[in-house]
Design a protein around this motif. Structure first.
Motif, short mmCIF file in Angstrom:
data_model
loop_
_atom_site.label_atom_id
_atom_site.label_comp_id
_atom_site.label_asym_id
_atom_site.label_seq_id
_atom_site.Cartn_x
_atom_site.Cartn_y
_atom_site.Cartn_z
N SER A 416 47.79 -16.11 80.75
CA SER A 416 46.52 -15.82 81.66
C SER A 416 46.45 -14.59 81.64
O SER A 416 47.35 -13.91 82.51
N LEU A 417 45.36 -13.96 81.33
CA LEU A 417 45.09 -12.51 81.33
C LEU A 417 43.84 -12.31 81.98
O LEU A 417 42.67 -12.88 81.78
N ASN A 418 43.69 -11.51 83.33
CA ASN A 418 42.43 -11.44 84.12
C ASN A 418 42.41 -9.89 84.50
O ASN A 418 43.16 -9.14 84.94
N THR A 433 44.58 -17.71 77.84
CA THR A 433 43.23 -17.41 78.58
C THR A 433 42.89 -15.73 79.08
O THR A 433 43.99 -15.39 79.41
N ALA A 434 41.85 -15.33 78.52
CA ALA A 434 41.62 -14.04 79.03
C ALA A 434 40.25 -13.89 79.70
O ALA A 434 39.29 -14.29 78.74
N SER A 446 48.04 -19.36 68.92
CA SER A 446 48.00 -20.18 69.70
C SER A 446 47.33 -21.51 69.60
O SER A 446 46.49 -21.62 68.90
N ALA A 447 47.67 -22.50 70.44
CA ALA A 447 47.06 -23.76 70.27
C ALA A 447 45.70 -23.83 70.75
O ALA A 447 44.68 -24.11 70.22
N ASP A 448 45.42 -23.12 71.66
CA ASP A 448 44.26 -22.94 72.67
C ASP A 448 44.13 -21.64 72.82
O ASP A 448 44.74 -21.02 73.53
N ILE A 449 42.91 -21.01 72.77
CA ILE A 449 42.28 -19.61 73.04
C ILE A 449 41.05 -19.66 73.64
O ILE A 449 40.27 -20.21 73.20
N CYS A 450 40.96 -19.36 75.01
CA CYS A 450 39.99 -19.11 75.64
C CYS A 450 39.64 -17.80 76.14
O CYS A 450 40.41 -17.43 77.04
N VAL A 451 38.43 -17.20 75.92
CA VAL A 451 38.42 -15.85 76.20
C VAL A 451 36.82 -15.83 76.86
O VAL A 451 35.99 -16.21 76.51
N ALA A 452 36.72 -14.69 77.80
CA ALA A 452 35.47 -14.43 78.63
C ALA A 452 35.14 -13.03 78.81
O ALA A 452 36.45 -12.52 79.08
N GLY A 453 34.12 -12.50 78.94
CA GLY A 453 34.11 -11.03 79.03
C GLY A 453 33.79 -10.23 77.54
O GLY A 453 33.32 -10.61 76.72
N ARG A 465 42.29 -24.65 68.73
CA ARG A 465 40.66 -24.72 69.43
C ARG A 465 40.51 -23.00 69.94
O ARG A 465 41.40 -22.36 70.42
N PHE A 466 39.19 -22.61 69.58
CA PHE A 466 38.86 -21.32 70.21
C PHE A 466 37.62 -21.27 70.95
O PHE A 466 36.69 -21.95 70.53
N ASN A 467 37.48 -20.98 72.16
CA ASN A 467 36.38 -20.86 72.85
C ASN A 467 36.03 -19.52 73.47
O ASN A 467 36.86 -18.84 73.96
N SER A 468 34.82 -18.98 73.29
CA SER A 468 34.37 -17.47 73.59
C SER A 468 33.04 -17.51 74.43
O SER A 468 32.25 -17.99 74.13
N THR A 469 33.27 -16.94 75.50
CA THR A 469 31.88 -16.54 76.41
C THR A 469 31.96 -15.02 76.68
O THR A 469 32.80 -14.30 77.08
#
Length: 647
Positions: A416-418, A433-434, A446-453, A465-469
């Motif tokens: 987890s990166l913030n 998660t970033a 990675s199995a799951d990647i979720c990034v925001a910003g 799975r990949f999710n970007s916001t």
């Protein structure tokens, strides 16, 4: 069966009986023979070359000379002469000349011509010699895979194959080793490649092979590798850093003994460092003999670790200033600026600026101000809130990093990166998660990647799975096993492969997308500079600019475009059913639309071709071809209508 096929089948069975090829290799070669692949049919090879070059018939005089280009006919004539001159002895030379001098597509050559080449030693050697011409046009790893997939790898061929791959690049060399049989003989051939000194294969390349378990060793072979490294380092002929490579090789020796004559005993932590990135997350890519399977997606079962027990010297300590020896305690509490040589702790809690020069081995690491790790660190849980700089490997089960950070290689089950984070090394995890501003400068798996910003990927991304916001930019290949979802702005510079794709906002695809027979959904604007290919269905709500949407052979079932906010443009749409509508005055400009059923509005198209066609209000069609029925709105313009026979 032709005489050639009969001879080849007998040759394959003879080699199988003699043990020179494996049963799996024999089965692959026999299947290729039955499918007509590699039969050396010159007429078929000529035809494929004609199709790739898109050469018009010799009697077709309808050349476009309006702009005064009088050399076009001569250009096509030269291409025809070269294609017609192809024989079993000249096919490689002709194709090289067409690629270098006449812009023949190198990728099409690999995909369509190479599988038809005869499986002979001369053809194999000539194709290897041609790789220098191909590398300027396509990826070196793709060249290596194409050669490996279509030629039987006997001993001398495999050695030539590895030598050429090592000349191309480190990544091509690794890919070549990955495709060969997982055996000691392959490891011996790799050793001979390094000993030859005829290439620029680096220490990092060999270290990657050892770490990924691509090479099989016995104790004697380990000694041979270490001797080779020592010789080449002494002559200055070796490129790269060998600091960890020799220790990795020593770790492969089954008969490794612990030095008890006054030296520090090797402990079980050695395996943590050695195995952290060498656990084979690519097992899903290969079969029992090390060759690639169809599925390109790795598994992520090997990212967790088990920490060995440590006998701590102290119960609790609170160090200050500089501590020159390794610190060992159950609890280490840092309340004032501190510099440690190395540390073993069950719990390390830092409320002040901390520097650790050597190894850090802690079950729990918690830093609230500033932490500098100059050497590798291993943990069960890592949490930082402030500044973190890790100059070497981080490996653990959970990493929660907040604030400003700069990391090298990291492996953890959950990351987890913030905040502001720069990752210079490879990332391997089950979940990443970033949020904030994040730069991934090396490969991410990675199995799951979720990034925001604001997120940037500068190397390949492999995930399930990949999710970007927010804002996303990916400069290399992105492979997603299942769903890729983007909200905001997203720019993909490299090839994009996924099962399902969903985007809201602004999207740029410089090399298109392959949805692996899944769904493609856009809500906003999309610019694709290459094909939107292998989609089962495509749904666009907004603006779309693309070269091609859909695929032949009825792979694409439906294309649904609802325009708003501006005009759209698609060169070719191919689907079973196509529907185009507009919520405002937006228009679609298309080259051709084909399928079974077409229902369009606000569309300008050169050609429409389907069984059932409904041309709605606001359309302008130059040529409409239908099989069963057509309906044209009174406010639509159709210049020419043809009823055609079904295919």
């Amino acid at each position: 069966m032709s005489a050639y096929n009969t001879e080849r089948k007998l040759d394959i069975l003879t080699k199988l009986a003699g043990g020179t090829i494996t049963p799996q290799e024999a089965d692959r070669l026999l299947k290729r023979l039955e499918e007509g692949v590699g039969n050396g049919d010159i007429e078929e090879i000529r035809q494929r070359i004609y199709e790739i070059l898109d050469i018009p018939d010799a009697d077709d005089n309808n050349y476009d000379d309006e702009d005064g280009d009088e050399d076009e006919e001569q250009w096509y004539s030269e291409q025809r002469d070269l294609a017609d001159s192809v024989t079993s002895d000249t096919v490689i030379d002709v194709c090289r000349e067409l690629i270098e001098g006449y812009d023949m597509d190198a990728d099409s050559f690999l995909d369509e011509v190479v599988p038809l080449l005869p499986d002979s030693d001369d053809t194999f050697s000539e194709l290897l010699d041609m790789t220098d011409s191909l590398t300027g046009c396509c990826n070196a790893e793709e060249i290596i895979r194409a050669i490996r997939d279509h030629f039987e790898m006997t001993g001398h061929r495999a050695q030539e194959f590895l030598l050429k791959a090592a000349e191309l690049s480190d990544s091509a060399f690794i890919e070549a080793v990955r495709t060969l049989e997982h055996s000691i003989e392959t490891a011996r051939m790799v050793l001979r490649v390094y000993e030859s000194g005829e290439n620029d294969a680096s220490a990092e390349c060999l270290a990657q092979m050892v770490a990924d378990d691509l090479l099989v060793f016995d104790d004697q072979l380990v000694d041979d590798y270490i001797e080779m490294l020592g010789t080449m380092m002494g002559t200055g002929a070796f490129r790269g850093n060998t600091s960890n490579l020799i220790s990795m090789l020593i770790g492969k020796k089954s008969g490794r003994k612990t030095n008890t004559a006054g030296a520090e005993r090797a402990d079980s932590w050695h395996n943590v460092w050695r195995d952290c990135f060498s656990k084979d997350s690519d097992a899903a890519l290969r079969g029992n003999n090390g060759r690639r399977n169809i599925s390109p997606f790795p598994s992520y079962e090997s990212v967790s670790i088990e920490l060995p027990e440590i006998n701590y010297y102290s119960l609790s300590v609170s160090p200050e200033g500089r501590v020159g020896d390794r610190l060992s305690a159950r609890n280490v509490n840092i309340n004032s600026p501190c510099e440690l040589e190395a540390v073993d702790a069950r719990r390390l809690h830092a409320e002040a600026e901390t520097v650790i020069n050597g190894e850090a081995r802690c079950e729990s690491m918690d830093s609230r101000v500033s932490l500098l790790l100059r050497d590798r660190a291993c943990f069960d849980r890592l949490r930082t809130d402030g500044e973190l700089e890790a100059c070497d490997l981080l490996v653990g089960n959970s990493a929660d990093i907040r604030g400003k950070s700069r990391l090298s290689d990291i492996q953890a089950r959950v990351i987890s990166l913030n905040g502001r984070c720069e990752l210079d090394g490879a990332v391997k995890a089950a979940s990443v998660t970033a949020s904030g501003e994040t730069e991934f400068r090396d490969t991410v798996r990675s199995a799951d990647i979720c990034v925001a910003g604001d997120t940037s990927f500068f190397a390949d991304v492999h995930c399930a799975r990949f999710n970007s916001t927010g804002s996303l930019k990916a400069q290399r290949e992105v492979w997603v096993q299942d769903l890729l979802r983007c909200e905001g702005t997203a720019e993909f510079e490299g090839r994009l492969i996924c099962r399902r794709f969903s985007a809201s906002g602004k999207l740029l695809l410089r090399q298109g997308v392959s949805c692996n027979h899944g769904a493609f959904e856009i809500n906003g604007s999309c610019i694709s500079m290459a094909k939107i290919d292998e989609v089962l269905s495509a749904s666009i709500n907004g603006q779309i600019t693309a070269t091609d949407i859909g695929a032949l052979l009825n792979w694409t079932k439906a294309v649904d475009i609802t325009m708003r906010g501006g005009d759209s443009s698609v060169q070719t749409i191919t689907a079973v059913t196509t529907r185009v509508d507009a919520l405002d005055s937006s228009r679609l400009k298309a080259g051709s639309i084909s399928g079974y059923s077409i229902d369009i509005k606000n569309t300008d198209a050169d050609n429409i071709r389907a069984n059932y066609v409904a041309v709605g209000k606001g359309c302008h069609i130059k040529l409409l071809q239908y099989v069963n029925a057509v309906q044209v709105h009174p406010e639509a313009i159709v210049e020419r209508t043809e009823k055609i026979s079904p295919n």
